[in-house]
Design a protein around this motif. Structure first.
Motif, mmCIF file in Angstrom:
data_model
loop_
_atom_site.group_PDB
_atom_site.id
_atom_site.type_symbol
_atom_site.label_atom_id
_atom_site.label_comp_id
_atom_site.label_asym_id
_atom_site.label_seq_id
_atom_site.Cartn_x
_atom_site.Cartn_y
_atom_site.Cartn_z
ATOM 1 N N LEU A 26 15.148 -0.303 10.749
ATOM 2 C CA LEU A 26 14.180 -0.794 9.764
ATOM 3 C C LEU A 26 12.820 -1.022 10.415
ATOM 4 C CD1 LEU A 26 14.015 -1.670 6.778
ATOM 5 C CD2 LEU A 26 14.409 -3.994 7.559
ATOM 6 N N ALA A 29 11.245 2.263 11.202
ATOM 7 C CA ALA A 29 10.734 2.878 9.976
ATOM 8 C C ALA A 29 9.417 2.250 9.573
ATOM 9 C CB ALA A 29 11.750 2.727 8.855
ATOM 10 N N CYS A 30 9.354 0.934 9.705
ATOM 11 C CA CYS A 30 8.108 0.238 9.361
ATOM 12 C C CYS A 30 6.993 0.607 10.328
ATOM 13 C CB CYS A 30 8.309 -1.270 9.377
ATOM 14 S SG CYS A 30 9.226 -1.863 7.957
ATOM 15 N N ARG A 33 4.995 3.553 9.937
ATOM 16 C CA ARG A 33 3.986 3.366 8.891
ATOM 17 C C ARG A 33 4.239 4.260 7.685
ATOM 18 N NH1 ARG A 33 -1.699 1.313 10.516
ATOM 19 N NH2 ARG A 33 -1.124 -0.024 12.213
ATOM 20 N N VAL A 34 4.109 3.609 6.579
ATOM 21 C CA VAL A 34 4.201 4.362 5.333
ATOM 22 C C VAL A 34 2.939 5.190 5.223
ATOM 23 C CG1 VAL A 34 4.342 4.101 2.844
ATOM 24 C CG2 VAL A 34 5.512 2.492 4.336
ATOM 25 N N VAL A 37 -1.098 6.696 0.940
ATOM 26 C CA VAL A 37 -0.983 7.632 -0.162
ATOM 27 C C VAL A 37 -2.325 8.123 -0.681
ATOM 28 C CG1 VAL A 37 1.281 6.945 -0.965
ATOM 29 C CG2 VAL A 37 -0.703 5.626 -1.659
ATOM 30 N N ALA A 258 -6.372 -5.514 0.192
ATOM 31 C CA ALA A 258 -5.374 -5.134 1.202
ATOM 32 C C ALA A 258 -5.088 -3.636 1.148
ATOM 33 C CB ALA A 258 -4.091 -5.926 0.976
ATOM 34 N N GLU A 259 -4.983 -3.096 -0.053
ATOM 35 C CA GLU A 259 -4.680 -1.669 -0.202
ATOM 36 C C GLU A 259 -5.845 -0.798 0.298
ATOM 37 O OE1 GLU A 259 -1.629 -1.118 -0.458
ATOM 38 O OE2 GLU A 259 -1.148 -0.536 -2.491
ATOM 39 N N ARG A 261 -8.024 -1.721 2.576
ATOM 40 C CA ARG A 261 -8.061 -1.882 4.035
ATOM 41 C C ARG A 261 -6.977 -1.019 4.696
ATOM 42 N NH1 ARG A 261 -12.078 -5.580 5.530
ATOM 43 N NH2 ARG A 261 -11.079 -7.400 4.647
ATOM 44 N N ALA A 262 -5.815 -0.932 4.037
ATOM 45 C CA ALA A 262 -4.711 -0.149 4.612
ATOM 46 C C ALA A 262 -4.876 1.342 4.354
ATOM 47 C CB ALA A 262 -3.392 -0.637 4.023
ATOM 48 N N ASN A 264 -4.487 2.786 1.452
ATOM 49 C CA ASN A 264 -3.580 3.253 0.400
ATOM 50 C C ASN A 264 -4.300 3.620 -0.884
ATOM 51 O OD1 ASN A 264 -1.392 2.890 2.074
ATOM 52 N ND2 ASN A 264 -1.017 0.802 1.382
ATOM 53 N N THR B 156 0.381 -5.500 4.795
ATOM 54 C CA THR B 156 -0.457 -4.401 4.291
ATOM 55 C C THR B 156 -1.825 -4.426 4.958
ATOM 56 O OG1 THR B 156 0.661 -4.535 2.161
ATOM 57 C CG2 THR B 156 -1.399 -3.316 2.221
ATOM 58 N N GLU B 157 -2.496 -5.571 4.832
ATOM 59 C CA GLU B 157 -3.886 -5.613 5.302
ATOM 60 C C GLU B 157 -3.966 -5.585 6.827
ATOM 61 O OE1 GLU B 157 -6.220 -8.334 3.108
ATOM 62 O OE2 GLU B 157 -7.956 -8.182 4.441
ATOM 63 N N GLY B 160 -0.562 -2.838 8.095
ATOM 64 C CA GLY B 160 -0.601 -1.538 7.417
ATOM 65 C C GLY B 160 0.747 -0.847 7.359
ATOM 66 N N VAL B 161 1.825 -1.620 7.319
ATOM 67 C CA VAL B 161 3.147 -0.987 7.353
ATOM 68 C C VAL B 161 3.818 -0.904 5.981
ATOM 69 C CG1 VAL B 161 3.622 -1.538 9.761
ATOM 70 C CG2 VAL B 161 4.262 -3.174 7.973
#
Lengths: 546, 317
Positions: A26, A29-30, A33-34, A37, A258-259, A261-262, A264, B156-157, B160-161
């Motif tokens: 786990l 997997a994390c 990084r996802v 998108v 957050a999205e 910044r990431a 996404n 997330t921030e 980023g995972v």
């Protein structure tokens, strides 16, 4: 003994080790990084605070923004309020300003069928249909429109199809805003709406799967989740560079940040608290533009409290707009002195307006006969200056109401603030004849042309003027004159006078216009200047992905 | 058992009529005209409000409105005021997010609650038990909104995972577990943390109660293995209160959590219900209420069936 032996798997691995391996997997997997998108080659994911409930027969702000992607109109108005031809290739007006012969360019709808003059006539007759819920008032300027709207005519006599690509509009009078207020209605395909029951408009399949003549076609609409648009290969202005645009609903501001910044999402609205941190983020370009929302409060001018314009002026002086901006929006915004959006040519840049001056406010109130009582609250003829301030329940309105309460208290006016739930506010409170005293609200600029906004707010017959009781023959005359001349210089002079008169009469105390701040990933290139939220959404068709 | 089930299903009808009747009465008593939500204030002058009211059937007497909506709901023809789509379709669209989140939350909760409760009950007032109590207190005390945003900030921030919004990547269809799992991690943790302490506390106290029973002492005195005692006697007999708690929690979860759905941008039933109530969309509110009511009854029914199989006294009584 078996009961004391740790459970083992088939290969003799203990349970605890298996759990450990699972946890490790786990974590790996994390850590992998996802995938972000939003990083598609020619796709942009834009977060949005709400998705439309209805896409036709609606005046929701968000529907207007989406319509810029989906639909096109005969003419369009740019970020400064200037007109250009869209589906209309030629659009000359007759010398008397009453007749417009429009020649359509060779444009196609998103299903590949050509846009014809019949589609144009069909669209306008749909918007003017007796059962159509939200007919724009300007459309009633077309000859025969009122009879058709009233159900007394089978068609609108002022719209005539001359050839498959030529159509003539005849107006009742030399109306100067044909291009801005009539020509900007979205053109719909007649063949997709045949046998439409307008009374049951929202039940038609078209409203969920619309076909327009705009740069993007809607390919998927996930309720309360997202709307996906793909570039229309048939768009007359050329296929947009960005092949796919996803509008993703994210209601919570912190989640948007957050999205973004990431990585996404590719673009999202930023709250003032995050402005500084994004400015130093090398991956994100920050766009800061004057907000479409301007806040104000108005009063019931039929009440003795507010009949004297000096009292209204005093309230305008009493409000510390700069402090409001600092306290509530980290200084990101502008004090409002004009009801017109600053990006438009009608806006008077020389306007001085009201600055915070409590001494001046007290002086004006004294001149109006109000004197301080023993508790500091003003009195006149034995009546204390104490009124109720109702506002649309919501964080921004409430914060502003509390500050306004302090400011007015400082000059001797006591107000009780009360938040009113949206349903109650718009159906019982903010309506003509309701017992309002002071009421705080905000208005979206740019959704409607400024002339419509000004008429609603300040003409004696306007929907808001009827609530506040503002009735100024001078204002009515100026608005009528602005509605009658086609000379831009004269129009500008008239709008300047209207803005001055709003400041003098104070039918509303305008407070602040918080900036709209958007973060856009630097992998996207935006064209030119984006000076409003409307312009931001309009620009999507010209975005380029690097 | 069959006759009992039939009686319970029949009892559902007056119950749902009562619930929906009360909800409808509250909606119409609340200030706010549904039509005013459909026409913006600046267009009121031009719009024909009476015509729209007639189209929506709001010009009829209230009992007629209610009866008509319930009839249309039962035949699947009831349409929302807002977008005029069938309300069943709107709720069906919102269900997957809620169902998936509920399922994952329950699995996580049960998987974690069982060992924690056992450890606490077997060693009461030990360090482990105190730790579990502290954890439970924290879980109950942490505001969902705050905890959700905290997770988003970290995972997330900062790291980023994990994605923070939606249930699946943009452009994907279906709900492939391998694709959507990253989207579920944080909402599931937040949801599970809200219900886990409740379950742990109930299970612990039930286990303690069972461990003190005479039949457990008899089993031990007979020399039965501890594992057999735990699984066959303690766990099974302790499950009844746990099943009761789950029966209360499941409909609560399936009705959607508007806070979690808002923070994580999940298109679930909670948001639909709240937004519909705020915009006075009577048909959608009645539909979500009816479904929630049915879920409560169904969940209680399943709990009763569970008792039937778990407790021989009920089975033979």
């Amino acid at each position: 003994m078996q009961g004391l032996t740790p459970a083992r798997g088939r290969r003799g691995i203990s349970m605890s080790k298996r759990i450990g391996v699972l946890l490790l997997a786990l974590v790996v997997a994390c850590a992998a990084r996802v995938p972000a998108v939003g990083q598609g080659a020619s796709q942009a994911i834009v977060s949005i605070w709400g998705l439309p409930v209805r896409i036709l027969g609606s005046s929701e702000a968000v529907t207007s923004y989406l319509s810029l992607l989906l639909n096109d109109s005969l003419t369009a108005v740019d970020g400064q309020g200037n007109v250009s031809g869209h589906l209309a290739e030629k659009y000359p007006a007759s010398p008397d300003g009453k007749t417009y012969v429009i020649t359509l360019r060779a444009a196609k709808f998103q299903d590949g069928t050509p846009v014809t003059a019949r589609d144009v006539k069909f669209s306008y007759e749909l918007y003017l249909h007796a059962k159509y819920p939200t007919t724009a008032p300007a459309l009633l300027e077309i000859a025969g429109a009122q009879e058709y709207k009233a159900g007394k005519a089978a068609s609108v006599s002022g719209i005539t199809v001359l050839t498959p690509r030529t159509i003539r509009f005849i107006l009742n009078r030399p109306y100067p805003y044909f291009y801005e207020q009539i020509g900007t209605a979205p053109i719909l395909p007649e063949h997709a709406l045949l046998n439409l029951d307008v009374a049951r408009l929202q039940e038609a399949p078209f409203v969920r799967k619309p076909i327009g003549a705009g740069p993007y076609r809607l390919v998927e609409w996930r309720e309360k989740e997202s709307m996906t648009f793909e570039a229309s290969p048939d768009y007359w202005g050329g296929v947009p560079t960005l092949k796919r645009v996803v509008l993703k609903l994210i209601p919570e501001d912190a989640t948007v940040i957050a999205e973004l910044r990431a990585g996404n999402i590719d673009a999202g609205r930023i709250i003032p608290e995050a402005y500084d941190s994004f400015r130093t983020d090398p991956r994100v370009r920050v766009l800061r533009m004057p907000g479409d929302t301007n806040y104000w409060f108005t009063m019931n001018m039929k009440l003795p409290f507010f009949q004297d314009p000096r009292v209204r002026q005093a309230m305008a002086y009493a409000v510390n707009r700069d402090e409001m901006l600092r306290a509530l929006y980290r200084g990101l915004g502008t004090p409002v002195q004009s009801p017109i959006h600053p990006s438009l040519w009608q806006y008077d840049k020389q306007l001085k307006g009201y600055t915070y001056d409590p001494a001046k406010a007290k002086q004006l109130l004294a001149e109006a006969g109000w004197t301080p009582g023993t508790d500091g609250i003003l009195q006149k003829g034995g009546q204390r200056f104490k009124v109720k301030y109702g506002f649309l329940a919501g964080k921004d309105y409430q914060n502003q109401a509390l500050l306004i309460q302090q400011y007015l208290r400082a000059v001797g006016i006591e107000i009780d603030v009360q938040g009113i739930e949206r349903g109650d506010f718009f159906s019982r409170y903010f309506v003509p004849g309701s017992p309002i005293e002071l009421v705080g609200i905000a208005w979206f600029n740019l959704l409607f042309p400024p002339q419509s906004e000004l008429e609603a707010g300040f003409k004696s017959t306007g929907s808001v003027a009827q609530i506040s009781g503002y009735n100024s023959p001078e204002m009515d005359r100026l608005l009528d004159e602005a509605n009658a001349t086609r000379d831009r210089t004269k129009q500008k002079a008239l709008y300047d006078q209207i803005q001055e008169l709003v400041l003098r009469d104070v039918p509303r105390v305008m407070t602040v216009r918080p900036d709209v701040i958007w973060g856009v990933k630097k992998t996207l290139t935006l064209p030119g200047e984006v000076n409003s939220l409307f312009a931001f959404f309009r620009s999507i068709a010209a975005w380029q992905s690097r | 058992m069959g006759a009992y089930l039939v009686r319970r299903v029949i009892a559902l009808v007056p119950l749902l009529l009562g619930v929906t009747g009360i909800v409808f009465a509250l909606l119409v008593l609340a200030p706010g005209d549904p039509v005013t939500f459909l026409i913006p204030p600046e267009q009121r002058g031009q719009a024909d409000l009476a015509e729209m009211r007639h189209q929506l059937g709001l010009d009829r007497p209230l009992p007629v409105q209610y009866a008509s909506m319930m009839r249309d709901l039962l035949t699947g023809r009831l349409r929302a005021f807002s977008d005029r789509r069938p309300t069943i379709q709107r709720v069906t669209e919102a269900l997957p997010a809620t169902l998936i989140l509920t399922a994952t939350s329950i699995v996580v909760t049960v998987v974690l609650a069982t060992p924690i409760a056992f450890l606490s009950a077997l060693r009461p007032y030990s360090l482990v038990d105190h730790g579990a109590t502290l954890f439970s207190l924290l879980g109950i005390s942490l505001p969902t909104f705050w905890f959700g945003l905290g997770l988003i900030f970290v995972f997330t921030e900062r790291l980023g995972v994990l994605p923070a919004s939606g249930l699946r990547p943009a452009g994907t269809s279906g709900y492939d577990p391998l694709v959507i799992w990253p989207y579920l991690v944080m909402p599931t943790v937040v949801q599970a943390l809200g219900i886990l302490p409740v379950l742990v506390r109930y299970a612990r106290s039930s286990l303690l109660d069972t461990l003190g029973q005479d039949y457990i002492r008899v089993a031990r005195s007979k020399g039965l293995r501890e594992r057999a005692i735990m699984l066959r006697h303690v766990a099974r007999n302790s499950l009844i209160p746990v099943v009761t708690v789950m029966a209360l929690l499941v409909p609560f979860l399936l009705s959607g959590s508007v806070v979690i759905e808002t923070v994580f941008a999940l298109p679930g039933v909670g948001q639909l219900a709240v937004n519909s109530a705020l915009s006075r969309d009577y048909p959608t509110v009645l539909t979500t209420t009816t479904i929630a009511g049915m879920l409560v009854v169904l969940s209680n029914l399943l709990a009763d069936i569970g008792y039937f199989y778990l407790d021989p006294r009920i089975r033979h009584g």
